[in-house]
Design a protein around this motif. Structure first.
Motif, PDB file in Angstrom:
ATOM      1  N   ASP A 192      -6.065  60.722  -8.868  1.00  0.00           N
ATOM      2  CA  ASP A 192      -4.983  60.607  -9.842  1.00  0.00           C
ATOM      3  C   ASP A 192      -5.471  59.923 -11.116  1.00  0.00           C
ATOM      4  OD1 ASP A 192      -3.262  61.786  -8.048  1.00  0.00           O
ATOM      5  OD2 ASP A 192      -2.260  59.921  -7.475  1.00  0.00           O
ATOM      6  N   TYR A 193      -6.274  58.876 -10.952  1.00  0.00           N
ATOM      7  CA  TYR A 193      -6.780  58.132 -12.101  1.00  0.00           C
ATOM      8  C   TYR A 193      -7.578  59.037 -13.027  1.00  0.00           C
ATOM      9  CZ  TYR A 193      -9.753  54.919 -14.766  1.00  0.00           C
ATOM     10  OH  TYR A 193     -10.427  54.281 -15.773  1.00  0.00           O
ATOM     11  N   MET A 194      -8.482  59.825 -12.474  1.00  0.00           N
ATOM     12  CA  MET A 194      -9.310  60.694 -13.295  1.00  0.00           C
ATOM     13  C   MET A 194      -8.473  61.765 -13.990  1.00  0.00           C
ATOM     14  SD  MET A 194     -12.328  59.421 -13.189  1.00  0.00           S
ATOM     15  CE  MET A 194     -13.509  60.666 -13.716  1.00  0.00           C
ATOM     16  N   ALA A 195      -7.458  62.274 -13.296  1.00  0.00           N
ATOM     17  CA  ALA A 195      -6.567  63.246 -13.923  1.00  0.00           C
ATOM     18  C   ALA A 195      -5.792  62.606 -15.075  1.00  0.00           C
ATOM     19  CB  ALA A 195      -5.603  63.821 -12.887  1.00  0.00           C
ATOM     20  N   LEU A 201      -7.070  61.924 -22.792  1.00  0.00           N
ATOM     21  CA  LEU A 201      -8.057  62.525 -23.681  1.00  0.00           C
ATOM     22  C   LEU A 201      -7.493  63.732 -24.434  1.00  0.00           C
ATOM     23  CD1 LEU A 201     -11.323  62.332 -21.527  1.00  0.00           C
ATOM     24  CD2 LEU A 201     -10.810  61.069 -23.637  1.00  0.00           C
ATOM     25  N   ALA A 202      -6.451  64.326 -23.866  1.00  0.00           N
ATOM     26  CA  ALA A 202      -5.824  65.475 -24.517  1.00  0.00           C
ATOM     27  C   ALA A 202      -4.758  65.058 -25.520  1.00  0.00           C
ATOM     28  CB  ALA A 202      -5.214  66.392 -23.459  1.00  0.00           C
ATOM     29  N   ARG A 203      -4.474  63.751 -25.602  1.00  0.00           N
ATOM     30  CA  ARG A 203      -3.471  63.249 -26.530  1.00  0.00           C
ATOM     31  C   ARG A 203      -4.143  62.772 -27.819  1.00  0.00           C
ATOM     32  NH1 ARG A 203       1.627  62.391 -24.477  1.00  0.00           N
ATOM     33  NH2 ARG A 203       2.005  60.872 -26.130  1.00  0.00           N
ATOM     34  N   SER A 204      -3.302  62.386 -28.782  1.00  0.00           N
ATOM     35  CA  SER A 204      -3.833  62.070 -30.115  1.00  0.00           C
ATOM     36  C   SER A 204      -3.868  60.586 -30.461  1.00  0.00           C
ATOM     37  CB  SER A 204      -2.996  62.794 -31.178  1.00  0.00           C
ATOM     38  OG  SER A 204      -1.636  62.356 -31.134  1.00  0.00           O
ATOM     39  N   GLU A 205      -3.288  59.721 -29.609  1.00  0.00           N
ATOM     40  CA  GLU A 205      -3.246  58.298 -29.964  1.00  0.00           C
ATOM     41  C   GLU A 205      -4.660  57.728 -30.079  1.00  0.00           C
ATOM     42  OE1 GLU A 205       0.608  59.432 -28.309  1.00  0.00           O
ATOM     43  OE2 GLU A 205      -1.384  59.499 -27.383  1.00  0.00           O
ATOM     44  N   ARG A 217      -9.453  50.060 -30.191  1.00  0.00           N
ATOM     45  CA  ARG A 217      -9.505  50.982 -31.325  1.00  0.00           C
ATOM     46  C   ARG A 217     -10.499  52.105 -31.000  1.00  0.00           C
ATOM     47  NH1 ARG A 217      -6.556  48.176 -35.012  1.00  0.00           N
ATOM     48  NH2 ARG A 217      -6.669  45.882 -34.893  1.00  0.00           N
ATOM     49  N   ASP A 218     -10.437  53.186 -31.751  1.00  0.00           N
ATOM     50  CA  ASP A 218     -11.247  54.366 -31.411  1.00  0.00           C
ATOM     51  C   ASP A 218     -11.049  54.702 -29.937  1.00  0.00           C
ATOM     52  OD1 ASP A 218     -12.363  54.527 -34.017  1.00  0.00           O
ATOM     53  OD2 ASP A 218     -13.764  52.928 -33.491  1.00  0.00           O
ATOM     54  N   ALA A 219      -9.761  54.780 -29.558  1.00  0.00           N
ATOM     55  CA  ALA A 219      -9.398  54.845 -28.144  1.00  0.00           C
ATOM     56  C   ALA A 219      -9.946  56.073 -27.436  1.00  0.00           C
ATOM     57  CB  ALA A 219      -7.875  54.796 -28.006  1.00  0.00           C
ATOM     58  N   ILE A 220      -9.999  57.207 -28.104  1.00  0.00           N
ATOM     59  CA  ILE A 220     -10.476  58.415 -27.432  1.00  0.00           C
ATOM     60  C   ILE A 220     -11.933  58.264 -27.014  1.00  0.00           C
ATOM     61  CG2 ILE A 220     -10.879  60.890 -27.666  1.00  0.00           C
ATOM     62  CD1 ILE A 220      -7.932  60.086 -27.395  1.00  0.00           C
TER      63      ILE A 220
END
Length: 300
Positions: A192-195, A201-205, A217-220
């Protein structure tokens, strides 16, 4: 992963991180909390309190002092560990605000035969929300809109909250500002954690406000590093098993040789989470059965 040891908790002080966002760090430092658990106050004349912390009357007093008379309209909870959610009940008694957010505490899976949950005491079993938020659901209070983002893994009920119109995510314990998250079965699930990592990673924050440590910062890029860290750990476990059948303590003694031995039991839970995931994927098998006490080997 590198740990940011420069974080200043400024206990008892509401630290303004950006307009309308302040952080209060609970004075509960420890090996699993870093300098303490972060609570957040969102808003100005009206407020949302995110994760009031443990059931400490002094912590509630600190929150109310920081509010400076502004009405706390909602108490938002990310997950039910005892350093995050129990203070909600005390704060509700003092303010009348509703408790909103994640569902009740529950394990990621049923206990195996004769299995004892080593982190049972860390779960807030008395948590009783007034309203549950589902994945993707929008919530508004104090003139602020947030999106609930389900991120199971650290706990099965874990939520992050995205600030609408801002590149900001309250990441709680799914992504922390000083260390990787604890993922320990049966409360947590590595699969679940990896999913959930892939979901973020698919989000924009690009800015995360974590449950422990400073702003991410530079969260991705940071989350990509977290993912790679877990993949590297998995590869190291598989490499150890190429040498033959191994127990979890034997694996930990090699992979965590440079870590304080007092933390080896916690490391063992992390290794167990990886082995559980690998077993589900058919990469390893346990003898006599999947457990902390089993011996593990590669399949085939």
């Amino acid at each position: 992963m590198k740990h940011d040891r420069t974080f200043d908790p400024q206990y008892g002080t509401a630290v303004e991180l950006m307009p309308g966002v302040r952080r209060l760090t609970v004075n509960n430092p420890g090996p699993f909390t870093f300098h303490g658990t972060n609570s957040y106050l969102l808003g100005t004349s009206r407020l949302i309190c995110v994760d009031p912390g443990p059931a400490l009357e002094g912590q509630v007093d600190t929150i109310l002092k920081a509010a400076q008379g502004a009405v706390i309209e909602a108490i938002l909870i990310t997950h039910t560990h005892v350093d995050h959610s129990p203070g909600a009940r005390l704060l509700k008694e003092r303010t009348g605000a509703e408790i909103i957010g994640c569902g009740p505490h529950r394990p990621a899976r049923a206990l195996l035969e004769n299995e004892v949950n080593p982190l049972d005491a860390s779960g807030d079993k008395d948590y009783a929300p007034d309203r549950l938020l589902e994945d993707g659901e929008m919530f508004e209070a104090a003139g602020i809109s947030l999106e609930a983002v389900a991120t199971p893994g650290h706990t099965s009920n874990h939520l992050c909250f995205a600030l609408a119109g801002e590149p900001v995510l309250l990441s709680a314990d799914h992504v922390m500002g000083w260390s990787t998250s604890v993922v320990a079965p049966p409360d947590g699930s590595m699969q679940d954690y990896m999913a959930s990592i892939d979901k973020l990673l698919a989000r924009s924050e690009s800015v995360y406000l974590p449950g422990h440590g400073g702003i991410v910062r530079d969260a991705i890029d940071y989350v990509r590093d977290l993912k790679q860290h877990r993949l590297d750990r998995e590869a190291s476990i598989l490499h150890e098993l190429t040498k033959g059948q191994r127990s979890i303590p034997e694996i930990v003694s090699v992979l965590y040789a440079a870590v304080d031995p007092a933390l080896h039991p916690a490391a063992g839970l992390s290794v167990f989470a990886h082995l559980e995931d690998l077993a589900d994927r058919g990469r390893v098998e346990a003898s006599p059965e999947l457990s902390l006490a089993a011996r593990y080997r590669l399949t085939g």
